[in-house]
Design a protein around this motif. Structure first.
Motif, PDB file in Angstrom:
ATOM      1  N   ASN A 146       0.847  -1.187   0.000  1.00 30.16           N
ATOM      2  CA  ASN A 146       0.000   0.000   0.000  1.00 30.16           C
ATOM      3  C   ASN A 146       0.888   1.245   0.000  1.00 30.16           C
ATOM      4  OD1 ASN A 146      -1.729   2.146   0.686  1.00 30.16           O
ATOM      5  ND2 ASN A 146      -3.098   0.792   1.835  1.00 30.16           N
ATOM      6  N   LYS A 147       0.868   1.984  -1.089  1.00 24.67           N
ATOM      7  CA  LYS A 147       1.812   3.096  -1.241  1.00 24.67           C
ATOM      8  C   LYS A 147       1.583   4.205  -0.222  1.00 24.67           C
ATOM      9  CE  LYS A 147       2.895   2.377  -6.126  1.00 24.67           C
ATOM     10  NZ  LYS A 147       2.874   2.966  -7.484  1.00 24.67           N
ATOM     11  N   SER A 148       0.348   4.422   0.188  1.00 24.45           N
ATOM     12  CA  SER A 148       0.084   5.483   1.158  1.00 24.45           C
ATOM     13  C   SER A 148       0.743   5.171   2.494  1.00 24.45           C
ATOM     14  CB  SER A 148      -1.418   5.691   1.341  1.00 24.45           C
ATOM     15  OG  SER A 148      -2.028   4.557   1.932  1.00 24.45           O
ATOM     16  N   GLU A 149       0.961   3.884   2.807  1.00 21.87           N
ATOM     17  CA  GLU A 149       1.624   3.521   4.063  1.00 21.87           C
ATOM     18  C   GLU A 149       3.094   3.911   4.025  1.00 21.87           C
ATOM     19  OE1 GLU A 149      -1.310  -0.210   5.232  1.00 21.87           O
ATOM     20  OE2 GLU A 149       0.689  -0.621   4.467  1.00 21.87           O
ATOM     21  N   PHE A 150       3.743   3.707   2.885  1.00 27.31           N
ATOM     22  CA  PHE A 150       5.135   4.160   2.793  1.00 27.31           C
ATOM     23  C   PHE A 150       5.213   5.684   2.842  1.00 27.31           C
ATOM     24  CE2 PHE A 150       8.982   5.588   0.715  1.00 27.31           C
ATOM     25  CZ  PHE A 150       9.944   4.836   1.391  1.00 27.31           C
ATOM     26  N   LEU A 151       4.270   6.342   2.192  1.00 26.93           N
ATOM     27  CA  LEU A 151       4.258   7.805   2.255  1.00 26.93           C
ATOM     28  C   LEU A 151       3.957   8.286   3.677  1.00 26.93           C
ATOM     29  CD1 LEU A 151       2.536   8.779  -1.113  1.00 26.93           C
ATOM     30  CD2 LEU A 151       4.972   8.725  -0.551  1.00 26.93           C
ATOM     31  N   ASP A 153      -1.242  11.249 -10.067  1.00 28.12           N
ATOM     32  CA  ASP A 153      -1.346   9.901  -9.524  1.00 28.12           C
ATOM     33  C   ASP A 153      -0.698   9.766  -8.141  1.00 28.12           C
ATOM     34  OD1 ASP A 153       1.124  10.322 -10.653  1.00 28.12           O
ATOM     35  OD2 ASP A 153       1.374   8.269 -11.367  1.00 28.12           O
ATOM     36  N   TRP A 154      -0.020  10.822  -7.670  1.00 30.77           N
ATOM     37  CA  TRP A 154       0.555  10.829  -6.328  1.00 30.77           C
ATOM     38  C   TRP A 154      -0.336  11.571  -5.326  1.00 30.77           C
ATOM     39  CZ3 TRP A 154       5.479   9.206  -4.379  1.00 30.77           C
ATOM     40  CH2 TRP A 154       6.275   8.529  -5.318  1.00 30.77           C
ATOM     41  N   LYS A 155      -1.134  12.497  -5.802  1.00 32.56           N
ATOM     42  CA  LYS A 155      -1.864  13.406  -4.923  1.00 32.56           C
ATOM     43  C   LYS A 155      -2.794  12.660  -3.962  1.00 32.56           C
ATOM     44  CE  LYS A 155      -4.614  17.669  -5.131  1.00 32.56           C
ATOM     45  NZ  LYS A 155      -3.680  18.412  -4.268  1.00 32.56           N
TER      46      LYS A 155
END
Length: 441
Positions: free
Chosen positions: A226-231, A427-429
């Protein structure tokens, strides 16, 4: 595995001829074929074994790391003979040996090769009777001179979201004592850590381990999910000003001794996509200069190393290459305790046949030849040093006559864009807004 690369590892490990007649066997016109372009003004690079400094602002004892090192493989998954041969090879070749999550054993320490001690969710070798992290046990071992860095394992590419598995057939009393676990059943690590439960907690644990180790580099390993977890971890870095010294990115294509097939085949982000995401995330929050990136998964040749470094990695870890150098024949019996070469077994009749002195030289040979080939490759491309490799150097045929560089395929985010909230790619926002420093989900 491609037979070309398996043969290459065997040949370099044995110091046999590793050249090829009759040109490439690859179809250079197929979609997906990749290459690096040479220069008409190649450079002769004299430093054939460069070092990369690991150690950010909070580190008191930086470590100079080889471009290629031994990836995480535990004692228990591998035999004592295999661990000793790997470590002695690391000593001979002056590179590092990651313990894997199975703990710090006497076999990791016997020959004096540099150790990266991996701390997984089971806290093996540094756990109390309830399986929780024991500060005193950790500090006692982490301050040994042979231990150069500490790596917190969050997840593994071959089975992300699932704890490590040591089948009961491979559990001996000695391994149980080293890990501080009971005999009689498979050793399955918890799927998550008990020492922390949030991105901020992870970074506080990083800081704690750095202090307990005497100021050595501390980082963490994960397969990107899950990319939001790394962010969220990136947001926690900004909030706490605690930075890991390195992040190891494990690819979903990585290997293991035992894993459920659904996890092996269908969970997690592949290595290249993971590395480019982590590199861009650190650029976006303006912290890339403080944190090194290690790439880990199916790295066997100098081109594999150059390709992943172009995407953002500073160094690489290889497990498969080192196992092949030891003499692995891919019998696919790692999880049965019946490995015929004595590498992935706890059967004395099998592992005693593995000659530590001979195999350690092969591990060192493979490392030396591959790193030297990497520097020759850089010289041929007119690139002076590893940190000059970037996205524009790697080419990919994306279909027919359509050729693109990695710069075309993997557009970089603007430096500090996430931190400043300006020019954030579409796609990052959404995932940046969803990220939290205080909780995983």
């Amino acid at each position: 595995m491609n037979r070309e690369f398996r043969a290459l590892v065997y040949q370099r490990a044995k110091k046999q001829r590793d050249t090829r007649p009759f040109g490439t066997q690859f179809d250079v016109y197929r979609s997906g074929y990749e290459w690096i372009n040479h220069s008409l003004a190649p450079i002769e690079i004299t430093d054939k074994h460069p070092r990369i400094k690991f150690g950010g602002p909070g580190c008191q004892k930086p470590y100079l790391v080889s471009p290629l090192n031994i990836s995480a493989m535990s004692y228990g998954a591998l035999s004592q003979s295999a661990i000793m041969a790997l470590n002695k090879g690391a000593k001979l070749g002056n590179f590092s040996h990651n313990t894997g999550e199975g703990g710090l054993s006497p076999y990791h320490l016997k020959y004096g090769g540099d150790i990266v001690w991996q701390i997984g969710t089971g806290y093996f070798s540094c756990r109390d009777e309830n399986g929780l992290f024991d500060k005193d046990l950790f500090a006692e071992k982490a301050q040994l001179d042979i231990v150069k860095m500490i790596e917190i394992k969050l997840s593994q590419g071959a089975k992300p979201g699932h704890g490590g598995i040591l089948p009961a057939a491979k559990l001996t009393q000695e391994i149980a004592d080293i890990r501080h676990v009971p005999m009689g059943a498979a050793v399955v690590s918890p799927s998550s850590h008990s020492a922390f439960d949030s991105p901020t907690g992870l970074l506080e644990f990083v800081s704690e381990l750095r202090t307990l180790s005497g100021g050595k580099p501390v980082g963490f390993k994960l397969c990107i999910g899950n990319k939001s977890e790394f962010l969220g971890i990136c947001k926690a870095m900004l909030a706490t000003e605690i930075y890991p010294d390195f992040i190891t990115v494990d690819g979903a294509e990585g290997g293991t001794g035992a894993a459920p097939i659904e996890f092996t085949n269908s969970v997690g982000t592949p290595l290249r996509d993971g590395v480019i995401f982590v590199n861009n995330a650190l650029l976006g929050v303006g912290l890339r200069q403080h944190i090194r990136i290690i790439a880990s998964a199916k790295i066997l040749s100098a081109f594999h190393i150059a390709r992943i470094m172009a995407l953002g990695a500073d160094t690489v870890n290889s497990a498969r290459g080192m196992m092949l150098a030891l003499g692995c024949v891919q019998s696919l019996s790692c999880n049965t305790d019946e490995c015929p070469t004595g590498i992935a077994t706890q059967n004395p009749a099998r592992y005693k046949s593995l000659n530590v002195s001979d195999k350690s030289k092969r591990v060192a040979n493979f490392h030396q030849a591959t790193v030297e080939a990497l520097m020759d490759l850089l010289g041929a491309c007119g690139v002076q040093s590893l940190d000059e490799l970037d996205l524009k150097h790697i080419y990919r045929r994306v279909g027919g006559t359509n050729i693109a560089t990695y710069e075309d395929l993997y557009p970089a985010v603007k430096s500090l864009c996430l931190r400043c909230g300006m020019d954030i790619p579409k796609d990052w926002k959404k995932i940046w807004e969803a990220a939290s420093a205080d909780k995983w989900h």
